[in-house]
Design an enzyme around this catalytic site. Sequence first.
Site, PDB file in Angstrom:
ATOM      1  CG  ASP B  98      54.383 131.283 -42.599  1.00 16.43           C
ATOM      2  OD1 ASP B  98      53.315 131.672 -42.083  1.00 16.43           O
ATOM      3  OD2 ASP B  98      55.126 130.438 -42.059  1.00 16.43           O
ATOM      4  CB  CYS B 101      56.924 133.241 -40.809  1.00 15.57           C
ATOM      5  SG  CYS B 101      57.848 131.793 -40.290  1.00 15.57           S
ATOM      6  CG  ASN B 206      61.576 126.997 -42.341  1.00 13.69           C
ATOM      7  OD1 ASN B 206      60.359 127.069 -42.165  1.00 13.69           O
ATOM      8  ND2 ASN B 206      62.271 127.991 -42.850  1.00 13.69           N
ATOM      9  CG  PHE B 208      62.237 124.952 -35.000  1.00 13.88           C
ATOM     10  CD1 PHE B 208      62.444 125.419 -33.708  1.00 13.88           C
ATOM     11  CD2 PHE B 208      62.755 125.704 -36.043  1.00 13.88           C
ATOM     12  CE1 PHE B 208      63.138 126.594 -33.463  1.00 13.88           C
ATOM     13  CE2 PHE B 208      63.449 126.894 -35.801  1.00 13.88           C
ATOM     14  CZ  PHE B 208      63.640 127.326 -34.506  1.00 13.88           C
ATOM     15  CG  LEU B 209      58.304 123.836 -29.266  1.00 16.05           C
ATOM     16  CD1 LEU B 209      56.827 123.990 -28.909  1.00 16.05           C
ATOM     17  CD2 LEU B 209      58.943 122.848 -28.318  1.00 16.05           C
ATOM     18  N   PRO B 381      67.006 132.021 -35.220  1.00 11.76           N
ATOM     19  CG  PRO B 381      64.981 131.038 -35.767  1.00 11.76           C
ATOM     20  CD  PRO B 381      65.727 132.320 -35.848  1.00 11.76           C
ATOM     21  CB  SER B 388      69.103 129.621 -32.079  1.00 15.71           C
ATOM     22  OG  SER B 388      68.567 128.600 -32.889  1.00 15.71           O
ATOM     23  CG  HIS B 407      64.744 135.272 -41.365  1.00 15.53           C
ATOM     24  ND1 HIS B 407      65.644 135.088 -42.373  1.00 15.53           N
ATOM     25  CD2 HIS B 407      63.735 134.393 -41.613  1.00 15.53           C
ATOM     26  CE1 HIS B 407      65.204 134.153 -43.200  1.00 15.53           C
ATOM     27  NE2 HIS B 407      64.058 133.719 -42.759  1.00 15.53           N
ATOM     28  N   GLY B 410      69.718 130.437 -43.457  1.00 15.05           N
ATOM     29  CA  GLY B 410      69.594 130.271 -44.911  1.00 15.05           C
ATOM     30  C   GLY B 410      70.110 128.907 -45.327  1.00 15.05           C
TER      31      GLY B 410
END
Lengths: 141, 484
Positions: B98, B101, B206, B208-209, B381, B388, B407, B410
Amino acid sequence: MNGYRHLDHPADIAMLISADSVEDLFIAGAEAWKESALESFIPESTFELHINLESISIEELLVDFLSELNFNLYARKLVYSRVKMITIKKNTLYRAEAAVYFEDFSPARHRLKNEIKAVTFHQMNIEHKNNSYSTRIIFDI
Amino acid sequence: MKINGIELLPLSETLWEIPVSGGMNVPGRIYASRNMIETSLRNDEALKQVVNVAHLPGIVKYSLAMPDIHWGYGFPIGGVAATSAKDGVISPGGVGYDINCGVRLARTSLMYEQNKNKIQKLIENLFRDIPTGVGSSGAIKKLSAQDTKKILKEGSRWAINNGYGDEEDIIYTEEDGMLAGAGPESVSARAIERGVDQSGTLGSGNHFLEVDVVEKIYDTLAAEAFGLFKGQLVLLIHTGSRGLGYQVCDDYLKLLLKEGKKFGFNLPDKQLACAPINSDEGQNYISAMNCSANFAWNNRQIIMNLAMKSMLKSFGISKEELGFKLVYDVCHNIAKLEEHLIEGKMEKVCVHRKGATRAFPPGSAGLPEAYKNIGQPVLIPGDMGRYSYIAVGGANSMDETFGTSCHGAGRLQSRHQALKEGKGRDLIKELNNKGIVIQAKGYNTIAEEMPFAYKDVSEVIDVMHNSGISTKVAKLRPVGVIKG
């Protein structure tokens, strides 16, 4: 025995696939992919597509074959139904010739489960022991 | 201490070193608490992957891992490696499937307390207006392959030029939302086909908004600069380059496996396949990766604009009253050419950040003028049921981690385990009871992404904070979530 089973993986989908022949191992891989990508599947009209691939190793050929199913679903909205015929040969390269049934994606008949980003090479190692072929396969989701 | 046969030497309370052995070119360095080392890393292949990354030709200083390190493909997630731009390599496995991302944070002028009765309606509207879920598509007018190629070159600029945002949004996006050196001819027709109808879509897994409320401020000065205050409603978006980026990574991994033999590298893992930065293969991958990064920035820009329109509708207020502004957009899966201090000299290196966020300290080049003296916002996040964090690039990040932080939290449980744990429970109600409204395409996604499936992100944040890599600015609590 031909088939697949789930293995535990912290974030993605790991499967152990096994079969009595290399060709059946590819079919088991395709079925494991379907189980991972689709929640439900009501088969209806199908059409046949030919998949011809060449790769430098048998593992890469398997990844390439399953990646074709992945690409057809997410880019072309064509859902893998079943393998009609597949042959695997080795000359200087490994070669697969397959006739595969697909159908057009229909939300009424196909419920998607996971978006498989890619079929990975991670931990893939096709072993031939006691007249059986097997390998781990991990789908990145 | 030995974990899975790998020797770990403590350098401080939060930093561990794997000494050079075998074919390692540099030592490994892992940011983690003793608890993390002894629990979550004990049964994980990630440490072995830190060792593997240290084998990369041209790697400088260390093979690094952030405290949210976990098992990835080739590189661990949370892995950071810089390779010499002169004679080092680039590895698609150091970026991930990704590509770009990342996370985007937008703020509003609204207070949660005055608007909490409207969150349900807002989430319904967001879920309707932003395509989510597996293979989601069709957020905006149908684009052609030519339009998509323009996006690959222009990044966020395409969205702004087509009415999906304001000029100011560009300033608050890493790299102004567009990496140069992005040639669409390096992207396969298949990758374009896979992404052509996915601009403005969230995807699944994983991604999202989230609508969050600012629950706590730790650093008043930085929070003020970022326009954040306690009780405020903000929006957090997490997604990337969708199918286009996945296909680019897949294409180049295969190409490098096939063509890479000529480079004569002896690497311990196939998924570390790489090419010299200055080779044709390396340059083509960089170009395709930059195209994917631009696609992702454009994607998050469109999603943010669609979300803003949903908010205006849901709250029945004007744009001025909403006070909607982009705070920052930063990626956590990328490789970028940057200048860093290597053995006392500034050198150009290719910094691979895989599941790791750029975290530049105050005074760094490339920061928006308003953040120049504060540092870069670092968006981290957690999980959808807890919190977050917003942090800021710390004083030690350039010297120690090539300007990089963690980031996310996990995973603690596999998706399979999480589904089992969620069985028979009303998870939507559990989240509702915590004041969180959720809408998702599938119930399984909710189960797989429940807080019990994730580690507590605060432990990860504290390791980075105490190391001076990124320091805490604010804590956010989710009040509304949409997922695929």
